[in-house]
Design a protein around this motif. Structure first.
Motif, mmCIF file in Angstrom:
data_model
loop_
_atom_site.group_PDB
_atom_site.id
_atom_site.type_symbol
_atom_site.label_atom_id
_atom_site.label_comp_id
_atom_site.label_asym_id
_atom_site.label_seq_id
_atom_site.Cartn_x
_atom_site.Cartn_y
_atom_site.Cartn_z
ATOM 1 N N VAL A 120 41.059 61.692 46.220
ATOM 2 C CA VAL A 120 40.847 62.835 47.104
ATOM 3 C C VAL A 120 40.304 62.501 48.607
ATOM 4 C CG1 VAL A 120 39.766 65.109 47.592
ATOM 5 C CG2 VAL A 120 40.761 64.580 45.262
ATOM 6 N N ASP A 121 39.266 61.603 48.442
ATOM 7 C CA ASP A 121 38.372 60.981 49.414
ATOM 8 C C ASP A 121 39.477 60.397 50.509
ATOM 9 O OD1 ASP A 121 36.158 60.292 51.296
ATOM 10 O OD2 ASP A 121 36.788 58.350 50.406
ATOM 11 N N LEU A 122 40.214 59.319 49.892
ATOM 12 C CA LEU A 122 41.163 58.475 50.359
ATOM 13 C C LEU A 122 42.278 59.390 51.222
ATOM 14 C CD1 LEU A 122 42.548 56.022 51.138
ATOM 15 C CD2 LEU A 122 43.662 55.623 49.049
ATOM 16 N N GLY A 123 42.717 60.578 50.533
ATOM 17 C CA GLY A 123 43.642 61.440 51.299
ATOM 18 C C GLY A 123 43.019 61.861 52.622
ATOM 19 N N HIS A 124 41.618 62.216 52.671
ATOM 20 C CA HIS A 124 41.087 62.617 53.722
ATOM 21 C C HIS A 124 41.421 61.734 54.961
ATOM 22 C CE1 HIS A 124 39.764 66.499 52.036
ATOM 23 N NE2 HIS A 124 38.889 65.818 51.294
ATOM 24 N N ARG A 125 41.061 60.465 54.579
ATOM 25 C CA ARG A 125 40.901 59.260 55.241
ATOM 26 C C ARG A 125 42.337 58.982 56.131
ATOM 27 N NH1 ARG A 125 39.207 54.520 52.969
ATOM 28 N NH2 ARG A 125 39.144 55.328 50.827
ATOM 29 N N VAL A 126 43.369 59.276 55.438
ATOM 30 C CA VAL A 126 44.775 59.291 55.695
ATOM 31 C C VAL A 126 45.448 60.246 56.099
ATOM 32 C CG1 VAL A 126 44.858 56.944 54.518
ATOM 33 C CG2 VAL A 126 45.675 58.982 53.378
ATOM 34 N N GLY A 127 44.739 61.325 56.177
ATOM 35 C CA GLY A 127 45.407 62.756 56.740
ATOM 36 C C GLY A 127 46.368 63.419 55.607
ATOM 37 N N VAL A 128 46.207 62.987 54.499
ATOM 38 C CA VAL A 128 46.968 63.875 53.367
ATOM 39 C C VAL A 128 46.174 64.724 52.554
ATOM 40 C CG1 VAL A 128 48.226 63.394 51.366
ATOM 41 C CG2 VAL A 128 48.538 61.901 53.226
ATOM 42 N N HIS A 129 46.590 66.133 52.326
ATOM 43 C CA HIS A 129 46.077 66.908 51.372
ATOM 44 C C HIS A 129 46.119 66.732 50.063
ATOM 45 C CE1 HIS A 129 44.155 70.489 50.078
ATOM 46 N NE2 HIS A 129 45.344 70.796 49.417
ATOM 47 N N VAL A 130 45.143 66.129 49.200
ATOM 48 C CA VAL A 130 45.364 65.835 47.801
ATOM 49 C C VAL A 130 44.682 66.673 46.983
ATOM 50 C CG1 VAL A 130 44.568 64.035 46.253
ATOM 51 C CG2 VAL A 130 45.130 63.512 48.579
ATOM 52 N N THR A 131 45.803 67.325 46.043
ATOM 53 C CA THR A 131 45.228 68.219 44.977
ATOM 54 C C THR A 131 45.193 67.325 43.624
ATOM 55 O OG1 THR A 131 47.209 68.967 44.628
ATOM 56 C CG2 THR A 131 45.711 70.096 46.051
ATOM 57 N N THR A 132 44.568 67.887 42.534
ATOM 58 C CA THR A 132 44.676 67.060 41.266
ATOM 59 C C THR A 132 45.146 68.005 40.122
ATOM 60 O OG1 THR A 132 42.095 67.592 40.831
ATOM 61 C CG2 THR A 132 42.708 65.634 41.885
ATOM 62 N N ALA A 133 45.471 67.884 38.905
ATOM 63 C CA ALA A 133 45.845 68.431 38.053
ATOM 64 C C ALA A 133 45.841 67.502 36.654
ATOM 65 C CB ALA A 133 47.318 68.883 38.088
ATOM 66 N N LEU A 134 45.559 67.914 35.448
ATOM 67 C CA LEU A 134 45.544 67.237 34.334
ATOM 68 C C LEU A 134 47.014 67.007 33.983
ATOM 69 C CD1 LEU A 134 43.049 69.371 32.195
ATOM 70 C CD2 LEU A 134 42.750 67.098 32.800
ATOM 71 N N LEU A 135 46.986 65.726 33.506
ATOM 72 C CA LEU A 135 48.462 65.380 32.692
ATOM 73 C C LEU A 135 49.112 66.300 31.819
ATOM 74 C CD1 LEU A 135 50.807 63.020 32.969
ATOM 75 C CD2 LEU A 135 49.346 61.821 31.498
ATOM 76 N N SER A 136 48.392 66.688 31.085
ATOM 77 C CA SER A 136 48.559 67.686 29.948
ATOM 78 C C SER A 136 48.952 69.227 30.639
ATOM 79 C CB SER A 136 47.624 67.996 28.909
ATOM 80 O OG SER A 136 46.243 68.374 29.729
ATOM 81 N N GLU A 137 48.690 69.420 31.804
ATOM 82 C CA GLU A 137 48.868 70.803 32.561
ATOM 83 C C GLU A 137 49.290 70.589 33.820
ATOM 84 O OE1 GLU A 137 45.395 72.993 32.070
ATOM 85 O OE2 GLU A 137 45.481 72.973 29.796
ATOM 86 N N PRO A 138 50.482 69.748 33.893
ATOM 87 C CA PRO A 138 50.991 69.635 35.407
ATOM 88 C C PRO A 138 51.462 70.734 36.219
ATOM 89 C CG PRO A 138 52.697 68.909 34.042
ATOM 90 C CD PRO A 138 51.329 69.230 32.968
ATOM 91 N N ALA A 139 51.282 70.921 37.405
ATOM 92 C CA ALA A 139 51.462 72.054 38.233
ATOM 93 C C ALA A 139 53.060 72.253 38.297
ATOM 94 C CB ALA A 139 50.758 71.901 39.641
ATOM 95 N N GLU A 140 53.344 73.328 38.748
ATOM 96 C CA GLU A 140 54.824 73.892 38.517
ATOM 97 C C GLU A 140 55.574 73.728 39.796
ATOM 98 O OE1 GLU A 140 55.299 77.461 36.676
ATOM 99 O OE2 GLU A 140 54.465 76.993 34.899
#
Length: 277
Positions: A159-179
């Motif tokens: 998430v922090d690296l995303g801020h530094r390279v201009g990418v919006h990063v979200t997270t999800a559990l492998l057992s419950e991936p986003a749709e």
């Protein structure tokens, strides 16, 4: 070019395909270089590095040594600085210069899949290779990346690296991936890691083309799910090949942006060595 020694280090290391590729390239180019392999773990890394003689011009580093290699370097390229990891060390007058050629390897491998730009992507896994994947996606202009990990806290640095390279990063559990559908998925899970069919299927249904960095453990649970979904899935051989090309550039000139002599032919020779032709 003679009396140059190079090696790949890691633990385990017997599976590495790097010696075959590098040796094929040096033979084609007419360079009297040797490229071996050495089993080195984190505990022995410093002693092994300081014990090298002047003939050793450079090293390729695989797991678990990428962070140790980064720390050992006196200089680092921009991609290594961003990821905090290095897979290449080149001797300089003052010590070692570190490079992360995994990033460029991923960019080139995605290009071979026809992916030269994207808006939204997904990375499965949150280890060292995930950092390289995130920087590669940023270089392709991706604006949003979802990190799917077994432990969400492992994705905090991404998430922090995303801020530094201009990418919006979200997270999800492998057992419950986003749709939400993405344009491309990069899987960075270690070889042999199991993913339940239902989870793999859900990822494939919304994942776009898959690049799985695994090689030697093919097919993976994820690639099988992509096949069932009728979408493109490729393994990590392309990344391995193209990061090695960048390593050879660095070994030869100290730069990764200066092409090798007859580079297209060198790449073809290395590809044949990679697949065992």
């Amino acid at each position: 070019m003679s009396d140059v020694a190079l090696e790949v280090w890691g633990d385990p290391i017997d599976h590495s395909l790097s010696p075959a590729m590098h040796t094929a390239a040096y033979g084609f180019l007419g360079w009297d270089w040797t490229y071996g392999r050495r089993r080195v773990d984190e505990c022995s890394f410093h002693a092994e590095l300081t014990g090298l003689d002047a003939a050793h011009r450079g090293l390729s580093l695989t797991m678990p040594l990428k962070h140790a290699a980064f720390a050992a370097a006196a200089e680092r390229d921009a991609r290594a600085i961003l990821t905090g990891a290095a897979n290449t060390l080149v001797r300089t007058g003052d010590g070692w210069r570190a490079f992360n050629t995994d990033v460029g390897g991923i960019v080139a491998a995605l290009g071979e899949q026809g992916i030269v730009s994207a808006h939204r992507a997904r990375i499965v896994g949150a280890g060292a290779t995930a950092s390289a994947a995130l920087v590669a996606l940023a270089e392709l202009g991706v604006g949003e990346v979802e990190i799917v990990a077994r432990r969400p806290e492992a994705a905090a640095t991404l998430v922090d690296l995303g801020h530094r390279v201009g990418v919006h990063v979200t997270t999800a559990l492998l057992s419950e991936p986003a749709e939400r559908r993405v344009d491309v998925t990069i899987a960075t899970l270690p070889g042999g890691v199991s993913v339940e069919d239902s989870v793999a299927g859900a990822l494939a249904a919304t994942g776009g083309p898959l690049m799985d960095v695994v090689y030697g453990h093919w097919p993976t649970d994820l690639s099988r799910a992509w096949d069932r979904a009728g979408d493109s899935a490729r393994g990590g051989e392309g990344m391995l090949l193209h990061q090695a090309v960048l390593q050879i550039r660095a070994f030869a000139t100290g730069r990764v942006d200066e092409p090798l002599p007859r580079e297209a032919e060198v790449v073809a020779v290395m590809r044949r060595a990679l697949v065992g032709d």
